[in-house]
Design a protein around this motif. Structure first.
Motif, PDB file in Angstrom:
ATOM      1  N   PRO A 541      -4.073 -60.222  36.081  1.00  0.00           N
ATOM      2  CA  PRO A 541      -5.433 -60.037  36.601  1.00  0.00           C
ATOM      3  C   PRO A 541      -5.569 -60.656  37.994  1.00  0.00           C
ATOM      4  N   SER A 542      -6.649 -60.306  38.687  1.00  0.00           N
ATOM      5  CA  SER A 542      -6.933 -60.901  39.997  1.00  0.00           C
ATOM      6  C   SER A 542      -7.293 -62.376  39.801  1.00  0.00           C
ATOM      7  N   PRO A 543      -7.093 -63.207  40.812  1.00  0.00           N
ATOM      8  CA  PRO A 543      -7.390 -64.654  40.652  1.00  0.00           C
ATOM      9  C   PRO A 543      -8.819 -64.936  40.234  1.00  0.00           C
ATOM     10  N   ALA A 544      -9.757 -64.074  40.623  1.00  0.00           N
ATOM     11  CA  ALA A 544     -11.156 -64.320  40.273  1.00  0.00           C
ATOM     12  C   ALA A 544     -11.453 -63.980  38.821  1.00  0.00           C
ATOM     13  N   ALA A 545     -10.494 -63.335  38.135  1.00  0.00           N
ATOM     14  CA  ALA A 545     -10.719 -62.920  36.754  1.00  0.00           C
ATOM     15  C   ALA A 545      -9.796 -63.663  35.796  1.00  0.00           C
ATOM     16  N   VAL A 546      -9.409 -64.894  36.175  1.00  0.00           N
ATOM     17  CA  VAL A 546      -8.598 -65.733  35.298  1.00  0.00           C
ATOM     18  C   VAL A 546      -9.525 -66.773  34.680  1.00  0.00           C
ATOM     19  N   TYR A 547      -9.548 -66.774  33.303  1.00  0.00           N
ATOM     20  CA  TYR A 547     -10.494 -67.651  32.594  1.00  0.00           C
ATOM     21  C   TYR A 547      -9.715 -68.568  31.654  1.00  0.00           C
ATOM     22  N   SER A 548     -10.247 -69.776  31.475  1.00  0.00           N
ATOM     23  CA  SER A 548      -9.596 -70.750  30.599  1.00  0.00           C
ATOM     24  C   SER A 548     -10.081 -70.669  29.154  1.00  0.00           C
ATOM     25  N   GLY A 549     -11.161 -69.973  28.904  1.00  0.00           N
ATOM     26  CA  GLY A 549     -11.698 -69.841  27.548  1.00  0.00           C
ATOM     27  C   GLY A 549     -12.919 -68.947  27.539  1.00  0.00           C
ATOM     28  N   ILE A 550     -13.490 -68.780  26.352  1.00  0.00           N
ATOM     29  CA  ILE A 550     -14.623 -67.868  26.196  1.00  0.00           C
ATOM     30  C   ILE A 550     -15.840 -68.376  26.949  1.00  0.00           C
ATOM     31  N   SER A 551     -16.141 -69.685  26.844  1.00  0.00           N
ATOM     32  CA  SER A 551     -17.315 -70.235  27.530  1.00  0.00           C
ATOM     33  C   SER A 551     -17.153 -70.155  29.031  1.00  0.00           C
ATOM     34  N   ASN A 552     -15.943 -70.495  29.500  1.00  0.00           N
ATOM     35  CA  ASN A 552     -15.679 -70.437  30.931  1.00  0.00           C
ATOM     36  C   ASN A 552     -15.819 -69.014  31.452  1.00  0.00           C
ATOM     37  N   ALA A 553     -15.331 -68.049  30.671  1.00  0.00           N
ATOM     38  CA  ALA A 553     -15.430 -66.648  31.089  1.00  0.00           C
ATOM     39  C   ALA A 553     -16.885 -66.199  31.140  1.00  0.00           C
ATOM     40  N   ASN A 626     -11.441 -42.635  20.989  1.00  0.00           N
ATOM     41  CA  ASN A 626     -10.442 -43.116  21.944  1.00  0.00           C
ATOM     42  C   ASN A 626     -10.822 -42.846  23.408  1.00  0.00           C
ATOM     43  N   PRO A 627     -11.270 -41.636  23.790  1.00  0.00           N
ATOM     44  CA  PRO A 627     -11.664 -41.439  25.195  1.00  0.00           C
ATOM     45  C   PRO A 627     -12.802 -42.363  25.630  1.00  0.00           C
ATOM     46  N   PHE A 628     -13.778 -42.592  24.745  1.00  0.00           N
ATOM     47  CA  PHE A 628     -14.882 -43.489  25.094  1.00  0.00           C
ATOM     48  C   PHE A 628     -14.404 -44.940  25.197  1.00  0.00           C
ATOM     49  N   ASP A 629     -13.384 -45.289  24.419  1.00  0.00           N
ATOM     50  CA  ASP A 629     -12.843 -46.639  24.483  1.00  0.00           C
ATOM     51  C   ASP A 629     -12.098 -46.853  25.800  1.00  0.00           C
ATOM     52  N   VAL A 630     -11.399 -45.819  26.275  1.00  0.00           N
ATOM     53  CA  VAL A 630     -10.726 -45.894  27.576  1.00  0.00           C
ATOM     54  C   VAL A 630     -11.756 -46.122  28.688  1.00  0.00           C
ATOM     55  N   ILE A 631     -12.817 -45.325  28.659  1.00  0.00           N
ATOM     56  CA  ILE A 631     -13.868 -45.457  29.668  1.00  0.00           C
ATOM     57  C   ILE A 631     -14.500 -46.838  29.599  1.00  0.00           C
ATOM     58  N   LYS A 632     -14.754 -47.306  28.380  1.00  0.00           N
ATOM     59  CA  LYS A 632     -15.380 -48.630  28.205  1.00  0.00           C
ATOM     60  C   LYS A 632     -14.526 -49.711  28.844  1.00  0.00           C
ATOM     61  N   GLN A 633     -13.220 -49.734  28.576  1.00  0.00           N
ATOM     62  CA  GLN A 633     -12.379 -50.806  29.093  1.00  0.00           C
ATOM     63  C   GLN A 633     -12.175 -50.694  30.605  1.00  0.00           C
ATOM     64  N   ARG A 634     -12.150 -49.481  31.136  1.00  0.00           N
ATOM     65  CA  ARG A 634     -12.055 -49.325  32.593  1.00  0.00           C
ATOM     66  C   ARG A 634     -13.283 -49.935  33.273  1.00  0.00           C
ATOM     67  N   MET A 635     -14.449 -49.739  32.642  1.00  0.00           N
ATOM     68  CA  MET A 635     -15.677 -50.265  33.233  1.00  0.00           C
ATOM     69  C   MET A 635     -15.827 -51.761  32.986  1.00  0.00           C
ATOM     70  N   GLN A 636     -15.123 -52.318  32.007  1.00  0.00           N
ATOM     71  CA  GLN A 636     -15.202 -53.752  31.715  1.00  0.00           C
ATOM     72  C   GLN A 636     -14.360 -54.606  32.663  1.00  0.00           C
ATOM     73  N   LEU A 637     -13.399 -53.994  33.367  1.00  0.00           N
ATOM     74  CA  LEU A 637     -12.480 -54.763  34.212  1.00  0.00           C
ATOM     75  C   LEU A 637     -13.194 -55.394  35.407  1.00  0.00           C
ATOM     76  N   HIS A 638     -12.614 -56.469  35.890  1.00  0.00           N
ATOM     77  CA  HIS A 638     -13.160 -57.149  37.062  1.00  0.00           C
ATOM     78  C   HIS A 638     -12.998 -56.252  38.289  1.00  0.00           C
TER      79      HIS A 638
END
Length: 795
Positions: A541-553, A626-638
């Motif tokens: 991932p990009s440096p701005a999208a590196v998290y140490s845990g759920i709360s930090n994220a 599956n197609p909607f899951d692909v779209i969902k994860q593409r939109m979830q990325l940093h």
């Protein structure tokens, strides 16, 4: 409590209409008071019916009444036949009150306009007849035609008409002498029965004809529903499904037995003569779709013999009443008209009179079922009697057996057969009090059948089992379902009630809507945690999208990108989870039913059926998701550049092709199939342990579903990491990641870069997402189910 009698007769709808009377019947309705006495001194005698002309009264014969009124007689009726000659005409006049008609003698002028079916009022002299077919005839002086009829189109002619033809003339067939006789016979029998039961303190009741009870499977039922609405093009279109009028299925009654048993607890002894309907597809006179059945119930009776006494006295009272009535005389008169060629199929006058006498004479023989079987076996062995069905103690009595017993053991009269084996009788019958049967014979019940010649079984009755433990035990032995002893147990027995199960009587549409609602709620409520899981599983991932845990994220994304970013792409879940879960639910229930997962009660355990049906269902649902899951994860990325679901779908399709939406489908199946199988196997086992009674308990279902979902999610996390890599490859900057094309290649890259721990990236958020989402899905489903139930009740 006992059931007393069943009497069956053809169905007839009575019609009571006021008759036309002459002015002499109610003179005060037309004349002033000072003329009443003069009006009552009529010079013409008008009998109430033609039948009364032939019923001589010892105190005042008809001839005396006519002569006292001046010798004139007026009769009203219909012309049955008319015969016109040059100088005289003869007509047979009848009014339906008797088989006998009055012969009227007309002049040719008086007979003008007379034809079969014409309604007339005739006045004349009642004189002895020179013919030998009647004692008197009416010499007509005046005639009035009250209702005309075209004889050329009148369908009832002076010839034999088949019953099939008469069924096409429901408004005319009762005018035939024999059919009108049946109406008088039914009226006579109903009157005698009413007097008989009234004299013995039985209360006449009228149970409902439309009922929710099928009387424990007493016969095939007709379902009551409103008529379907048809469009003008009904011949080309299928009829529309009618909305349910009642809140639950309702039927035309096959027996009022259960209603009478309840009513007898209120007033003691009850009886009814009501219409009964059976939808048995049997085209024989012994199986009618509509008939009247006499049923009676009595309480505080401990001896079956007293019930048989009531039945015997009842049938004898009806026979005596008929024998002494004008209807009985007419029944015997019908047999005088039997032609020689028909005597083989119809009962002759002598046989009918003999049977009536045997009904009146008594007492009637009473034998046990065991003795009846013994008589039949001896008849075969010693007398050479042949039966198509060999008599057997465990097979019951056939019609030929009953006919033989009535003709031989009963000497051509009625006979009671009692104490049938328990296994061939209903569960509610009480055991016999007679214990003299041999040890080889099975247990019997206190019941009886009254057999009469030709008709065979005419009446049936039994003692009822009133002891609850014995009744429940009898239900178990007959293989009948019964309520649990647990008072908290509801209709839902908990048999593999997964978090997406609905009662089987719900429609497929309601099932799919409930499943869709539950799926949307499951995925959308926990969507922010799912976004964190996706970002934590991304390779390089990009440096701005590196998290140490759920709360930090959570804090980092909210601060840097805004809180709304946590919900970016949720619309793809709403669009995809609805139809996918609807398909999942429908497939799951169909496969589960086919594999036997719904069989048995709450104590039955079907983990493998649950696993297999869940796996099969997820294959179908993932094809949509599956197609909607692909779209969902593409939109979830940093740093995602997609503005909407449509924009993401178009961009991916233009740059990577259609296969990009399904590149992870094999991996998805590799994950979701074992995930679903593990989840439902665990759910089945946990719910059985927590709730062994199988009763409805939402806390148990939520807890079991959450634990099962968390366990399955933890074990399938490595496959979820691989799926995320495949679905987000298009956003990767490294060529190795962008060109990954399969499960094993993606797994090798993860192993090379992060080792085995790389397969468990995002484990905590995945478990945290899955456990509450399962509970949320169950709660949402229950809400949807409650909505459909309330809507069904309101309609």
């Amino acid at each position: 409590m006992t059931k007393t009698a069943f009497l069956r007769a053809p169905s007839i709808r009575p019609s009571l209409r006021p008759s036309r009377r002459s002015a002499t019947c109610y003179p005060h309705a037309q004349l002033p008071p000072r003329l009443w006495c003069r009006a009552r001194q009529s010079s013409t005698y008008t009998p109430s019916t033609i039948a009364s002309l032939w019923t001589q009264s010892p105190s005042a014969p008809i001839e005396e009444k006519i002569s006292r009124d001046g010798g004139q007689l007026t009769i009203n009726g219909f012309v049955r036949t008319v015969r016109k000659q040059k100088r005289v005409a003869f007509a047979a006049i009848g009014d339906g009150s008797s088989l006998q008609t009055v012969q009227a003698v007309f002049t040719p002028e008086q007979a003008e306009g007379l034809s079969t079916g014409v309604a007339v009022s005739i006045t004349g002299q009642w004189t002895p007849s020179p013919g030998n077919k009647q004692s008197h005839e009416l010499q007509v002086e005046s005639v009035r035609i009250l209702g005309e009829n075209n004889a050329s189109t009148y369908p009832l002619q002076k010839k034999y008409h088949t019953t099939e033809f008469l069924r096409t003339l429901p408004h005319l067939r009762s005018r035939l002498p024999l059919n009108s006789l049946l109406l008088r016979l039914r009226s006579q029998v109903a009157a005698r029965l009413t007097n008989f039961f009234s004299a013995r303190d039985f209360i006449q009741v009228h149970p409902p004809i439309i009922t929710s009870s099928d009387c424990e499977g007493a016969g095939e039922v007709f379902t009551v529903a409103p008529a379907v609405s048809l469009s003008p093009h009904a011949e080309k279109e299928k009829p529309k499904q009618a909305d349910s009028f009642f809140q639950s299925p309702k039927y035309l009654t096959v027996s009022t037995q259960l209603h009478l048993e309840a009513l007898a607890q209120s007033v003691g002894k009850v009886w009814t003569l009501s219409p009964t309907f059976r939808a048995e597809k049997s085209d024989t006179p012994r199986h009618l779709s509509e008939f009247y059945m006499l049923e009676a119930e009595a309480v505080f009776v401990e001896d079956l013999g007293s019930i048989m006494d009531i039945v015997e006295n009842m049938v004898r009272d009806v026979a005596v009443g008929l024998q002494n009535s004008h209807v009985g005389e007419e029944l015997l008169a019908v047999r005088d008209d039997v032609q020689a060629g028909e005597e083989g199929s119809l009962v002759t006058k002598a046989i009918l009179a003999q049977r009536w006498q045997r009904l009146i004479d008594g007492p009637w023989p009473r034998i046990t079922y065991s003795e009846a079987i013994q008589h039949l076996m001896e008849a075969e062995a010693q007398q050479g009697v042949h039966f198509d069905f060999k008599p057997d103690y465990h097979s019951g009595l056939q019609t030929e057996h009953e006919r033989f017993l009535a003709e031989n053991v009963g000497k051509g009269g009625p006979i009671f057969v009692t104490d049938y084996p328990r296994d061939i009788k209903p569960f509610y019958m009480a055991p016999s009090t007679d214990t003299t049967s041999s040890a080889q014979e099975q247990a019997t019940v206190a019941c009886f059948d009254l057999l009469v010649p030709e008709i065979c079984e005419l009446v049936g009755g039994s003692m009822r089992e009133h002891r609850l433990p014995e009744l429940l035990d009898s239900m178990d032995k007959h293989g009948l379902k019964r309520p649990s002893s647990d008072p908290d147990l509801t209709e839902s027995d908990g048999s593999l009630q997964c978090y997406e199960s609905l009662p089987p009587n719900f429609s497929l549409t309601a099932n799919m809507l409930a499943g869709a609602f539950a799926g949307i709620a499951e995925h959308s409520v926990m969507y922010p945690i799912d976004l964190l899981k996706t970002r934590m599983q991304v390779m390089n991932p990009s440096p701005a999208a590196v998290y140490s845990g759920i709360s930090n994220a959570m804090i980092t994304i909210s601060r840097a990108e805004g809180f709304r970013t946590l919900w970016k792409g949720v619309s793809s879940v709403v669009l995809g989870a609805g139809p996918a879960h609807a398909v999942y639910f429908a497939s799951y229930e169909a496969v589960k039913h086919a594999l036997g997962g719904n069989e048995g009660g709450h104590e039955e355990h079907h983990p493998f059926a649950a696993a297999a049906s869940g796996a099969a269902a997820t294959i179908a649902s993932d094809a949509l998701m599956n197609p909607f899951d692909v779209i969902k994860q593409r939109m979830q990325l940093h740093g995602s550049i997609y503005r909407s679901v449509g924009h993401c779908a178009r961009t991916v399709f233009q740059k990577e092709g259609f296969t990009a939406f399904y590149v992870s489908y094999p991996t998805t199946l590799c994950m979701t199939v074992p995930f679903t199988a593990l989840q439902f196997m665990a759910y089945e086992s946990i719910s059985k342990t927590m709730n062994p009674t199988g009763r409805y308990d939402p806390y148990t279902h939520c807890t079991a579903g959450g634990l099962a979902g968390g366990l399955a999610a933890g074990l399938t996390t490595p496959l979820d990491v691989i799926k995320t890599l495949l679905q987000t490859r298009g956003n990767a900057t490294e060529p190795e990641l962008r060109n990954v094309s399969g499960l094993w290649q993606a797994a090798a890259i993860i192993k090379k870069r992060d080792g085995w721990k790389g397969f468990f990236r995002g484990l905590k958020p995945r478990i945290i997402t899955t456990m509450p989402s399962t509970a949320i899905c169950w709660s949402a489903y229950e809400m949807a189910k409650a909505f459909f139930i309330a809507r069904n009740e309101a309609s």
